[in-house]
Scaffold this motif. Structure first.
Motif, short mmCIF file in Angstrom:
data_model
loop_
_atom_site.label_atom_id
_atom_site.label_comp_id
_atom_site.label_asym_id
_atom_site.label_seq_id
_atom_site.Cartn_x
_atom_site.Cartn_y
_atom_site.Cartn_z
N SER A 77 89.48 27.00 -0.10
CA SER A 77 88.24 27.75 -0.34
C SER A 77 87.01 27.11 0.31
N ALA A 78 87.20 26.02 1.10
CA ALA A 78 86.05 25.37 1.73
C ALA A 78 86.48 24.78 3.07
N LEU B 263 88.36 31.36 5.47
CA LEU B 263 88.81 30.63 4.30
C LEU B 263 90.05 31.30 3.72
#
Length: 554
Positions: free
Chosen positions: A133-134, A47
């Motif tokens: 972040s994902a 990430l």
């Protein structure tokens, strides 16, 4: 002593060269193990990373096979700027571009990484990472079909791609945002898709451009806007060719005593209108050239209204003023070809094709012989033209009585039997043989119903050469029946003729119109062929319509 030192020095050099040279080992068991990925940078499913360079390290020496085509990168990046290199057991990828924010990238290596000894490909090799972040986790899956497959469907180079709704590009203009290679059974799956709305396409990418060439490659498109906020399954595509170049008239010109209208592509239908068409004027239509013939030269220009329509529904109407001058140009010779070699039962159907319209036929020299001394004269009542304004296809229908036990019947036409509108005659005699089948050697019937679709239908019985052995047009029924069938192996093809024009219509991408559906008989063992023998009657050979393009409606 000096010679000995020289020999020893040469041996050491040779030994050193052999040890340094990287080559396929000789002898020993064959290496059947695929390369295994030991490490990668970035690590898969990382990430908040925006790498400029990607490296992958394997457990053995490897090489890359056509990485620019074989490695699928999604979403879309400028792939022509990416550099792929290998050194021993390491693959290095220099991206040479800025990646998008909050985006999941997938590098699917497919079969591009192979070991250097036996070229075993690394299995299920993918690298996934996110610049945010994902990790995006939405997937899209389904199946691809061919409307007109060869002897066996070839899914090599078949791709499925999606474009964000509102993207100014499409499958004909640029590579997709996300894409996937179809497997050998026609199944596909696109994973790690970002939440959003997309348009979907499938195509056979024969030239490796990652987009469809509408003049030469099969493709299809879904009319549905795909809302991908969760996994979607059962998206179907049906590939076929569809040239979307609008039909147009390129030029007109005299050709000897005749007049030519040149079209950019062969029309599906052509209409030529003039009050004396079929009497004084005739026309032929070959390979995008409409040639108008006049029985006699004309001092004035003659008006003709011409309409040409292609298979996509594009049409062009125009008024041309044709000239038919006196000309010293030597007319083209008259040629004729016959559907010789056809088998028949009772009704002998002869078809003669000419390169020019006919003006007259001498029936005195046209007949059918069935032994050395017996003939059947061909009368005017047995003859008809496929189109009386073209007069270039002559059909002859003769009923052969059961009392004639001969097997071979020969159509004979002496030279000068046929005369065209330019007063040219056939210079050579015509012989065409036809074989009469015996009733006891024929199968009685193949019959069934078409399920999952509504008429009209075109139903075709295809032989092993993919030729049409029999054909039916079903206007208002789902039941078909082929009778008096010659024994053999067949396929049955059905065209869902939505507009009833008795021909298959391809897709029209510019008008967002799908191709007419085509599907085939498949038995309970999933076999697409039918074997029938003399005396057999195959009933209840039901045909289930295949899924149309788009999301399956369960």
């Amino acid at each position: 002593m000096k010679k000995l030192r020289l020999l020893l020095f040469g041996f050491i050099l040779l030994l050193a060269y052999s040890c340094a040279k990287q080559s396929t080992p000789t002898g020993g068991p064959r290496d059947e193990d695929a390369p295994i990925l030991i490490s990668s940078d970035p690590v898969t499913e990382s990430l908040n990373t925006k790498p400029e360079t990607i490296t992958l390290t394997f457990d053995e020496y490897i090489k890359l096979e056509n990485p620019s085509k074989g490695i699928v990168i999604t979403p879309r990046i400028a792939k022509d700027e990416v550099e792929f290199t290998t050194l021993k057991n390491v693959v290095t990828i220099k991206l040479n571009q800025e990646l998008e924010d909050s985006t999941t990238y997938v590098f699917d290596f497919q079969k591009s990484v192979v070991d250097i000894s036996e070229e075993n490909p690394a299995e299920n090799l993918k690298l996934v990472f996110s610049t945010g972040s994902a990790i995006d986790s939405i997937s899209l899956s389904g199946k691809v079909n061919f409307y007109f497959p060869g002897s066996k469907p070839d899914f090599k180079d078949v791709l499925v791609g999606i474009y964000p709704l509102g993207d100014t590009t499409d499958v004909l203009t640029a590579p997709p945002y996300y894409l996937s290679q179809v497997d050998t059974a026609g199944n596909f799956r696109i994973s790690n898709i970002k939440n959003g709305k997309y348009m979907a396409y499938a195509w056979k990418d024969a030239n490796g451009t990652l987009k469809a060439e509408f003049k030469s490659e099969e493709y299809d498109f879904s009319l549905d806007t795909l809302v991908l906020n969760q996994n979607l399954e059962n998206l179907n595509f049906n590939l076929s060719k569809a040239d979307i170049t609008p039909i147009r008239i390129l030029r007109t010109a005299t050709f000897g005593q005749n007049f030519d209208v040149i079209v950019n592509r062969t029309p599906a239908s052509t209409t030529v209108e003039n009050d004396l068409l079929g009497e004084e004027y005739f026309f032929s239509n070959t390979d995008g050239r409409i040639r108008i013939y006049s029985k006699n030269p004309k001092p004035d220009s003659i008006p003709f209204q011409i309409n040409v329509t292609d298979s996509l529904g594009f049409s062009k109407d125009t008024l041309v003023w044709a000239k038919f001058p006196e000309s010293e140009r030597k007319p083209e010779k008259l040629t004729v070809s016959a559907n010789s070699g056809k088998n028949f039962y009772r009704n002998l159907e002869v078809e003669l094709k000419f390169n020019k319209p006919l003006k007259s036929i001498s029936t005195d020299s046209l007949y059918i012989s069935y032994d050395s001394a017996s003939i059947i004269p061909v009368k005017e009542s047995m003859m008809s033209y496929s189109d009386s304004s073209m007069r270039d296809i002559l059909k002859i229908l003769v009923t052969i009585p059961d009392s004639l036990s001969q097997e071979i019947f020969t159509l004979k036409a002496a030279d000068s039997t046929f005369t065209d509108t330019e007063n040219q005659k056939n210079e050579t005699a015509l012989l065409a043989n036809y074989r009469k089948l015996k009733r006891e050697g024929l199968a009685d019937e193949i019959a069934g119903t078409i399920q999952g679709a509504n008429p009209p239908f075109i139903v075709q019985l295809l032989n092993t050469k993919n030729e049409i052995a029999q054909e039916q047009f079903l206007e208002d029924t789902n039941s078909y029946s082929f009778k008096m069938v010659e024994p053999g192996t067949f396929k049955i093809r059905v065209i869902e003729d939505l507009n009833g024009n008795q021909r298959w219509d391809p897709s029209n991408f510019t008008q967002r119109k799908l191709a007419e559906r085509v599907f085939y008989f498949v038995n309970t063992e999933r076999q697409a062929t039918l074997v029938i023998r003399s005396g057999w009657s195959l009933q209840d050979q039901n045909i289930q319509a295949s899924d149309p393009t788009g999301l399956r409606k369960d």
